[in-house]
Each structure stands twice: as C-alpha cells, then as structure tokens.
Design a protein around this motif. Structure first.
Motif, PDB file in Angstrom:
ATOM      1  N   ALA A   5       0.838  -1.200   0.000  1.00  0.00           N
ATOM      2  CA  ALA A   5       0.000   0.000   0.000  1.00  0.00           C
ATOM      3  C   ALA A   5       0.873   1.251   0.000  1.00  0.00           C
ATOM      4  CB  ALA A   5      -0.914   0.010   1.226  1.00  0.00           C
ATOM      5  N   PRO A   6       0.448   2.295  -0.688  1.00  0.00           N
ATOM      6  CA  PRO A   6       1.223   3.532  -0.722  1.00  0.00           C
ATOM      7  C   PRO A   6       1.252   4.202   0.655  1.00  0.00           C
ATOM      8  CG  PRO A   6      -0.886   3.835  -1.831  1.00  0.00           C
ATOM      9  CD  PRO A   6      -0.780   2.380  -1.479  1.00  0.00           C
ATOM     10  N   PRO A   7       2.313   4.957   0.952  1.00  0.00           N
ATOM     11  CA  PRO A   7       2.452   5.603   2.263  1.00  0.00           C
ATOM     12  C   PRO A   7       1.254   6.473   2.651  1.00  0.00           C
ATOM     13  CG  PRO A   7       4.496   5.798   1.040  1.00  0.00           C
ATOM     14  CD  PRO A   7       3.464   5.214   0.094  1.00  0.00           C
ATOM     15  N   GLU A   8       0.610   7.112   1.684  1.00  0.00           N
ATOM     16  CA  GLU A   8      -0.528   7.975   2.015  1.00  0.00           C
ATOM     17  C   GLU A   8      -1.734   7.165   2.499  1.00  0.00           C
ATOM     18  OE1 GLU A   8      -0.458   7.383  -2.472  1.00  0.00           O
ATOM     19  OE2 GLU A   8       0.998   7.961  -0.967  1.00  0.00           O
ATOM     20  N   SER A   9      -1.694   5.855   2.327  1.00  0.00           N
ATOM     21  CA  SER A   9      -2.772   4.994   2.827  1.00  0.00           C
ATOM     22  C   SER A   9      -2.431   4.362   4.169  1.00  0.00           C
ATOM     23  CB  SER A   9      -3.058   3.875   1.811  1.00  0.00           C
ATOM     24  OG  SER A   9      -3.537   4.427   0.615  1.00  0.00           O
ATOM     25  N   ALA A  10      -1.254   4.661   4.674  1.00  0.00           N
ATOM     26  CA  ALA A  10      -0.813   4.072   5.940  1.00  0.00           C
ATOM     27  C   ALA A  10      -1.538   4.722   7.105  1.00  0.00           C
ATOM     28  CB  ALA A  10       0.698   4.243   6.100  1.00  0.00           C
ATOM     29  N   GLY A  11      -1.657   3.959   8.180  1.00  0.00           N
ATOM     30  CA  GLY A  11      -2.298   4.483   9.375  1.00  0.00           C
ATOM     31  C   GLY A  11      -1.550   4.048  10.619  1.00  0.00           C
ATOM     32  N   GLY A  12      -1.981   4.537  11.750  1.00  0.00           N
ATOM     33  CA  GLY A  12      -1.314   4.234  13.004  1.00  0.00           C
ATOM     34  C   GLY A  12      -1.904   3.057  13.756  1.00  0.00           C
ATOM     35  N   ILE A  13      -2.866   2.374  13.151  1.00  0.00           N
ATOM     36  CA  ILE A  13      -3.486   1.227  13.801  1.00  0.00           C
ATOM     37  C   ILE A  13      -3.140  -0.017  12.984  1.00  0.00           C
ATOM     38  CG2 ILE A  13      -5.628   0.158  14.588  1.00  0.00           C
ATOM     39  CD1 ILE A  13      -6.812   2.944  14.810  1.00  0.00           C
ATOM     40  N   PRO A  14      -2.104  -0.753  13.414  1.00  0.00           N
ATOM     41  CA  PRO A  14      -1.724  -1.959  12.666  1.00  0.00           C
ATOM     42  C   PRO A  14      -2.801  -3.028  12.744  1.00  0.00           C
ATOM     43  CG  PRO A  14      -0.015  -1.328  14.252  1.00  0.00           C
ATOM     44  CD  PRO A  14      -1.212  -0.477  14.518  1.00  0.00           C
ATOM     45  N   THR A  15      -3.050  -3.653  11.628  1.00  0.00           N
ATOM     46  CA  THR A  15      -3.985  -4.762  11.527  1.00  0.00           C
ATOM     47  C   THR A  15      -3.239  -5.920  10.905  1.00  0.00           C
ATOM     48  OG1 THR A  15      -5.805  -3.216  11.210  1.00  0.00           O
ATOM     49  CG2 THR A  15      -6.207  -5.480  10.565  1.00  0.00           C
ATOM     50  N   PHE A  16      -3.378  -7.105  11.495  1.00  0.00           N
ATOM     51  CA  PHE A  16      -2.601  -8.225  10.963  1.00  0.00           C
ATOM     52  C   PHE A  16      -3.345  -9.538  11.077  1.00  0.00           C
ATOM     53  CE2 PHE A  16      -1.580  -7.859  15.403  1.00  0.00           C
ATOM     54  CZ  PHE A  16      -1.548  -9.177  15.854  1.00  0.00           C
ATOM     55  N   HIS A  17      -2.859 -10.489  10.308  1.00  0.00           N
ATOM     56  CA  HIS A  17      -3.380 -11.853  10.275  1.00  0.00           C
ATOM     57  C   HIS A  17      -2.186 -12.790  10.178  1.00  0.00           C
ATOM     58  CE1 HIS A  17      -5.717 -15.340   9.034  1.00  0.00           C
ATOM     59  NE2 HIS A  17      -4.828 -15.507   8.073  1.00  0.00           N
ATOM     60  N   ARG A  18      -2.254 -13.897  10.866  1.00  0.00           N
ATOM     61  CA  ARG A  18      -1.202 -14.918  10.765  1.00  0.00           C
ATOM     62  C   ARG A  18      -1.818 -16.129  10.087  1.00  0.00           C
ATOM     63  NH1 ARG A  18       2.131 -16.349  15.932  1.00  0.00           N
ATOM     64  NH2 ARG A  18       3.238 -14.498  15.257  1.00  0.00           N
ATOM     65  N   GLU A  19      -1.311 -16.445   8.909  1.00  0.00           N
ATOM     66  CA  GLU A  19      -1.836 -17.569   8.134  1.00  0.00           C
ATOM     67  C   GLU A  19      -1.837 -18.847   8.964  1.00  0.00           C
ATOM     68  OE1 GLU A  19      -3.899 -18.754   5.065  1.00  0.00           O
ATOM     69  OE2 GLU A  19      -2.957 -16.782   5.042  1.00  0.00           O
ATOM     70  N   ALA A  60       9.262  -0.987  25.785  1.00  0.00           N
ATOM     71  CA  ALA A  60       9.247  -2.266  26.492  1.00  0.00           C
ATOM     72  C   ALA A  60       7.868  -2.939  26.366  1.00  0.00           C
ATOM     73  CB  ALA A  60       9.613  -2.074  27.958  1.00  0.00           C
ATOM     74  N   GLU A  61       6.793  -2.150  26.444  1.00  0.00           N
ATOM     75  CA  GLU A  61       5.448  -2.713  26.292  1.00  0.00           C
ATOM     76  C   GLU A  61       5.233  -3.248  24.879  1.00  0.00           C
ATOM     77  OE1 GLU A  61       2.909  -0.046  29.486  1.00  0.00           O
ATOM     78  OE2 GLU A  61       3.335   0.803  27.512  1.00  0.00           O
ATOM     79  N   LEU A  62       5.711  -2.517  23.896  1.00  0.00           N
ATOM     80  CA  LEU A  62       5.581  -2.976  22.515  1.00  0.00           C
ATOM     81  C   LEU A  62       6.421  -4.233  22.280  1.00  0.00           C
ATOM     82  CD1 LEU A  62       5.627   0.460  20.669  1.00  0.00           C
ATOM     83  CD2 LEU A  62       3.644  -0.949  21.260  1.00  0.00           C
ATOM     84  N   ASP A  63       7.613  -4.278  22.852  1.00  0.00           N
ATOM     85  CA  ASP A  63       8.450  -5.481  22.749  1.00  0.00           C
ATOM     86  C   ASP A  63       7.769  -6.669  23.408  1.00  0.00           C
ATOM     87  OD1 ASP A  63      10.427  -4.114  21.368  1.00  0.00           O
ATOM     88  OD2 ASP A  63      11.673  -3.787  23.156  1.00  0.00           O
ATOM     89  N   ASP A  64       7.105  -6.423  24.535  1.00  0.00           N
ATOM     90  CA  ASP A  64       6.386  -7.484  25.234  1.00  0.00           C
ATOM     91  C   ASP A  64       5.232  -8.019  24.371  1.00  0.00           C
ATOM     92  OD1 ASP A  64       5.912  -9.219  27.385  1.00  0.00           O
ATOM     93  OD2 ASP A  64       4.631  -7.774  28.417  1.00  0.00           O
ATOM     94  N   LEU A  65       4.527  -7.125  23.715  1.00  0.00           N
ATOM     95  CA  LEU A  65       3.454  -7.546  22.817  1.00  0.00           C
ATOM     96  C   LEU A  65       4.019  -8.426  21.710  1.00  0.00           C
ATOM     97  CD1 LEU A  65       0.573  -7.462  21.608  1.00  0.00           C
ATOM     98  CD2 LEU A  65       1.281  -5.359  20.448  1.00  0.00           C
ATOM     99  N   LEU A  66       5.099  -7.994  21.086  1.00  0.00           N
ATOM    100  CA  LEU A  66       5.710  -8.778  20.018  1.00  0.00           C
ATOM    101  C   LEU A  66       6.163 -10.146  20.515  1.00  0.00           C
ATOM    102  CD1 LEU A  66       7.737  -6.004  18.163  1.00  0.00           C
ATOM    103  CD2 LEU A  66       5.575  -7.076  17.467  1.00  0.00           C
ATOM    104  N   ALA A  67       6.677 -10.203  21.722  1.00  0.00           N
ATOM    105  CA  ALA A  67       7.094 -11.480  22.296  1.00  0.00           C
ATOM    106  C   ALA A  67       5.879 -12.396  22.484  1.00  0.00           C
ATOM    107  CB  ALA A  67       7.806 -11.258  23.627  1.00  0.00           C
ATOM    108  N   HIS A  68       4.745 -11.842  22.899  1.00  0.00           N
ATOM    109  CA  HIS A  68       3.533 -12.645  23.065  1.00  0.00           C
ATOM    110  C   HIS A  68       3.001 -13.139  21.719  1.00  0.00           C
ATOM    111  CE1 HIS A  68       3.301 -11.450  27.258  1.00  0.00           C
ATOM    112  NE2 HIS A  68       2.318 -12.325  27.397  1.00  0.00           N
ATOM    113  N   LEU A  69       3.230 -12.382  20.665  1.00  0.00           N
ATOM    114  CA  LEU A  69       2.795 -12.819  19.346  1.00  0.00           C
ATOM    115  C   LEU A  69       3.640 -13.963  18.816  1.00  0.00           C
ATOM    116  CD1 LEU A  69       2.108  -9.392  17.604  1.00  0.00           C
ATOM    117  CD2 LEU A  69       0.431 -11.049  18.423  1.00  0.00           C
ATOM    118  N   ASP A  70       4.846 -14.075  19.306  1.00  0.00           N
ATOM    119  CA  ASP A  70       5.770 -15.113  18.848  1.00  0.00           C
ATOM    120  C   ASP A  70       5.431 -16.490  19.385  1.00  0.00           C
ATOM    121  OD1 ASP A  70       7.646 -14.738  16.956  1.00  0.00           O
ATOM    122  OD2 ASP A  70       9.291 -14.320  18.315  1.00  0.00           O
TER     123      ASP A  70
END
Length: 71
Positions: A5-19, A60-70
């Motif tokens: 997606a082009p940068p002008e369509s980017a937002g601050g709320i990440p949305t994701f899916h894990r296949e 640190a909170e964001l790193d903790d979230l990423l660790a929980h996603l792993d």
C-alpha cells in the motif's frame, strides 16, 4: 495486511493476520496477557487483529506484545 500500500494509505493502527492461526484464540491469549486488541472480520471472512499503540506505550510494552505474538 497490505505491505504494498502507498504511504498515504498508511495508518497508526496496525492490523494483521497470521496464516493458519486461530485469530480468536490469539486475541483471547493476548487479552489474558494484559493486551487489548480488537478482533475484526473482513468482508472476505478473514479474521484479523487490530492493535492501537499510543504515545504513552513504552518500547518495552511494545516489545512485550511482540514477544507474546511469537508464542
């Protein structure tokens, strides 16, 4: 979901899916870990999680979230 997606369509709320992942179970596990996410269903019926980090969240909170996603 759309890295091309082009940068002008980017937002601050990440949305994701894990296949292959049970996104509802991941949502519940994150909630048990103290992380508030939003489980959404796209028009294609694909379930996704939205995360809304804010300026008051620490690295640190964001790193903790990423660790929980792993898991």
């Amino acid at each position: 979901l759309h890295a091309e997606a082009p940068p002008e369509s980017a937002g601050g709320i990440p949305t994701f899916h894990r296949e292959g992942a049970d996104m509802a179970a991941l949502h519940a596990r994150l909630l048990q870990g103290g992380f508030v996410t939003s489980l959404r269903t796209l028009p294609t019926r694909q379930k996704v999680l939205r995360v809304s980090p804010h300026f008051y969240n620490t690295n640190a909170e964001l790193d903790d979230l990423l660790a929980h996603l792993d898991h």
